[in-house]
Design a protein around this motif. Structure first.
Motif, PDB file in Angstrom:
ATOM      1  N   LEU A 121       0.827  -1.196   0.000  1.00  0.00           N
ATOM      2  CA  LEU A 121       0.000   0.000   0.000  1.00  0.00           C
ATOM      3  C   LEU A 121       0.873   1.263   0.000  1.00  0.00           C
ATOM      4  O   LEU A 121       0.632   2.193  -0.772  1.00  0.00           O
ATOM      5  N   ILE A 122       1.879   1.288   0.851  1.00  0.00           N
ATOM      6  CA  ILE A 122       2.769   2.450   0.917  1.00  0.00           C
ATOM      7  C   ILE A 122       3.475   2.644  -0.420  1.00  0.00           C
ATOM      8  O   ILE A 122       3.551   3.756  -0.942  1.00  0.00           O
ATOM      9  N   ALA A 123       3.971   1.559  -0.984  1.00  0.00           N
ATOM     10  CA  ALA A 123       4.677   1.644  -2.270  1.00  0.00           C
ATOM     11  C   ALA A 123       3.744   2.152  -3.365  1.00  0.00           C
ATOM     12  O   ALA A 123       4.130   2.996  -4.177  1.00  0.00           O
ATOM     13  N   ARG A 124       2.521   1.639  -3.385  1.00  0.00           N
ATOM     14  CA  ARG A 124       1.556   2.084  -4.400  1.00  0.00           C
ATOM     15  C   ARG A 124       1.270   3.566  -4.259  1.00  0.00           C
ATOM     16  O   ARG A 124       1.176   4.295  -5.232  1.00  0.00           O
ATOM     17  N   HIS A 125       1.123   4.018  -3.035  1.00  0.00           N
ATOM     18  CA  HIS A 125       0.796   5.416  -2.804  1.00  0.00           C
ATOM     19  C   HIS A 125       1.985   6.329  -3.094  1.00  0.00           C
ATOM     20  O   HIS A 125       1.813   7.439  -3.594  1.00  0.00           O
ATOM     21  N   CYS A 126       3.172   5.862  -2.793  1.00  0.00           N
ATOM     22  CA  CYS A 126       4.370   6.702  -2.936  1.00  0.00           C
ATOM     23  C   CYS A 126       5.097   6.481  -4.256  1.00  0.00           C
ATOM     24  O   CYS A 126       6.100   7.138  -4.520  1.00  0.00           O
ATOM     25  N   GLY A 127       4.634   5.568  -5.073  1.00  0.00           N
ATOM     26  CA  GLY A 127       5.236   5.351  -6.377  1.00  0.00           C
ATOM     27  C   GLY A 127       6.548   4.598  -6.343  1.00  0.00           C
ATOM     28  O   GLY A 127       7.383   4.780  -7.216  1.00  0.00           O
ATOM     29  N   GLY A 128       6.737   3.748  -5.369  1.00  0.00           N
ATOM     30  CA  GLY A 128       7.982   2.977  -5.270  1.00  0.00           C
ATOM     31  C   GLY A 128       7.714   1.494  -5.297  1.00  0.00           C
ATOM     32  O   GLY A 128       6.603   1.044  -5.560  1.00  0.00           O
ATOM     33  N   ALA A 129       8.750   0.754  -5.008  1.00  0.00           N
ATOM     34  CA  ALA A 129       8.644  -0.702  -4.943  1.00  0.00           C
ATOM     35  C   ALA A 129       8.440  -1.126  -3.491  1.00  0.00           C
ATOM     36  O   ALA A 129       9.001  -0.506  -2.584  1.00  0.00           O
ATOM     37  N   PRO A 130       7.650  -2.180  -3.252  1.00  0.00           N
ATOM     38  CA  PRO A 130       7.429  -2.627  -1.877  1.00  0.00           C
ATOM     39  C   PRO A 130       8.735  -2.931  -1.135  1.00  0.00           C
ATOM     40  O   PRO A 130       8.838  -2.705   0.068  1.00  0.00           O
ATOM     41  N   GLU A 131       9.742  -3.408  -1.870  1.00  0.00           N
ATOM     42  CA  GLU A 131      11.020  -3.737  -1.237  1.00  0.00           C
ATOM     43  C   GLU A 131      11.727  -2.489  -0.717  1.00  0.00           C
ATOM     44  O   GLU A 131      12.592  -2.568   0.151  1.00  0.00           O
ATOM     45  N   ALA A 132      11.377  -1.322  -1.251  1.00  0.00           N
ATOM     46  CA  ALA A 132      12.003  -0.070  -0.833  1.00  0.00           C
ATOM     47  C   ALA A 132      11.350   0.516   0.419  1.00  0.00           C
ATOM     48  O   ALA A 132      11.882   1.434   1.020  1.00  0.00           O
ATOM     49  N   VAL A 133      10.217  -0.009   0.800  1.00  0.00           N
ATOM     50  CA  VAL A 133       9.494   0.505   1.966  1.00  0.00           C
ATOM     51  C   VAL A 133      10.101  -0.114   3.222  1.00  0.00           C
ATOM     52  O   VAL A 133      10.295  -1.321   3.297  1.00  0.00           O
ATOM     53  N   TYR A 174      -0.525  10.233   6.678  1.00  0.00           N
ATOM     54  CA  TYR A 174       0.751   9.534   6.882  1.00  0.00           C
ATOM     55  C   TYR A 174       1.391   9.207   5.532  1.00  0.00           C
ATOM     56  O   TYR A 174       2.586   9.423   5.326  1.00  0.00           O
ATOM     57  N   LEU A 175       0.597   8.701   4.615  1.00  0.00           N
ATOM     58  CA  LEU A 175       1.121   8.352   3.291  1.00  0.00           C
ATOM     59  C   LEU A 175       1.617   9.590   2.546  1.00  0.00           C
ATOM     60  O   LEU A 175       2.661   9.547   1.881  1.00  0.00           O
ATOM     61  N   LEU A 176       0.905  10.690   2.654  1.00  0.00           N
ATOM     62  CA  LEU A 176       1.358  11.934   2.016  1.00  0.00           C
ATOM     63  C   LEU A 176       2.665  12.411   2.633  1.00  0.00           C
ATOM     64  O   LEU A 176       3.542  12.925   1.930  1.00  0.00           O
TER      65      LEU A 176
END
Length: 190
Positions: A121-133, A174-176
Motif C-alpha cells: 500500500l505504501i509503495a503504491r501510494h508513494c510510487g515505489g517498490a514494496p522492497e524499498a518501503v 501519513y502516506l502523504l
C-alpha cells in the motif's frame, strides 16, 4: 466454531466452557472433542479465523489495480467490517485471552503477510517498490490503523458515523508525509 464464538462473546474467557459450546452447537461433548481437544484449541481456532478475516481485508485493501486512494478507503472499510463481526468476541480476544495458546509460527506468518500488504500500500501510494518501503513505516501504519480500530472495538463504537472517514484521513496524511519525504528507507531498528 460459530457456537464457540457465541459462547466466548457472551461468557468471556473465564465463563467459557466446552460443555456449553457443545450444548449451543447441538452436538455431544465427545463430538466437540473430536475437533477441539480442549477450550484453548477451540479459542485458537476462533482467533485464527479472525486473523484470516483481517488478512483478507488487508489484502483486499492493499492490492489490486484501483487508485491508491481507493485502496486506502477499501483497507479501512474492510478492517472496520472485519472487526465488526462478532464484536463481543473481538473484545474477549483482545483483552481476556491468555496469549500462550497462539502458536509463534502462526503469529510470525500472520505478521509477515500483514506487513507485506501494508508495504505494498505504501509503495503504491508513494510510487515505489514494496522492497524499498521500510519495515518500520509499515509497522507504524499498521499499528496506527489497528490501534484505532481496536480501541473503538473495545468501546463498542465501530459503528461511529465518521470513524471510517477520520481513519482514512489519518492514513492518507501519513502516506502523504512519506511521499513528501521521498519515502525514506529506514532499517527496522531506527
Amino acid at each position: 466454531m460459530t457456537a464457540g464464538a457465541r459462547v466466548l462473546g457472551t461468557r468471556g474467557w473465564t465463563g467459557f466452557t466446552t460443555n456449553e459450546v457443545a450444548q449451543v452447537a447441538g452436538v455431544s461433548i465427545g463430538s466437540l472433542y473430536q475437533y477441539f481437544p480442549n477450550k484453548v484449541a477451540l479459542v485458537d481456532a476462533i482467533r485464527r479465523r479472525h486473523l484470516e478475516t483481517v488478512l483478507a481485508a488487508v489484502s483486499a485493501g492493499c492490492n489490486g489495480d484501483k487508485p491508491a486512494g481507493q485502496l486506502v478507503d477499501d483497507l479501512v472499510g474492510g478492517l472496520i467490517a472485519a472487526h465488526s463481526i462478532e464484536p463481543e468476541v473481538h473484545r474477549v480476544l483482545l483483552d481476556e485471552l491468555p496469549r500462550a495458546g497462539q502458536a509463534d509460527a502462526d503469529k510470525a506468518a500472520f505478521m509477515a503477510e500483514y506487513l507485506a500488504s501494508y508495504k505494498l500500500l505504501i509503495a503504491r501510494h508513494c510510487g515505489g517498490a514494496p522492497e524499498a518501503v521500510s519495515d518500520l513505516s509499515a509497522q507504524v501504519l499498521s499499528a496506527t490503523v489497528e490501534g484505532v480500530i481496536h480501541d473503538f472495538a473495545r468501546r463498542g463504537m465501530l459503528d461511529a458515523p465518521t470513524l471510517q472517514q477520520e481513519l482514512v484521513r489519518l492514513v492518507r496524511a501519513y502516506l502523504l508525509g512519506l511521499q513528501a519525504q521521498g519515502m525514506p528507507v529506514l532499517s527496522s531498528n531506527q
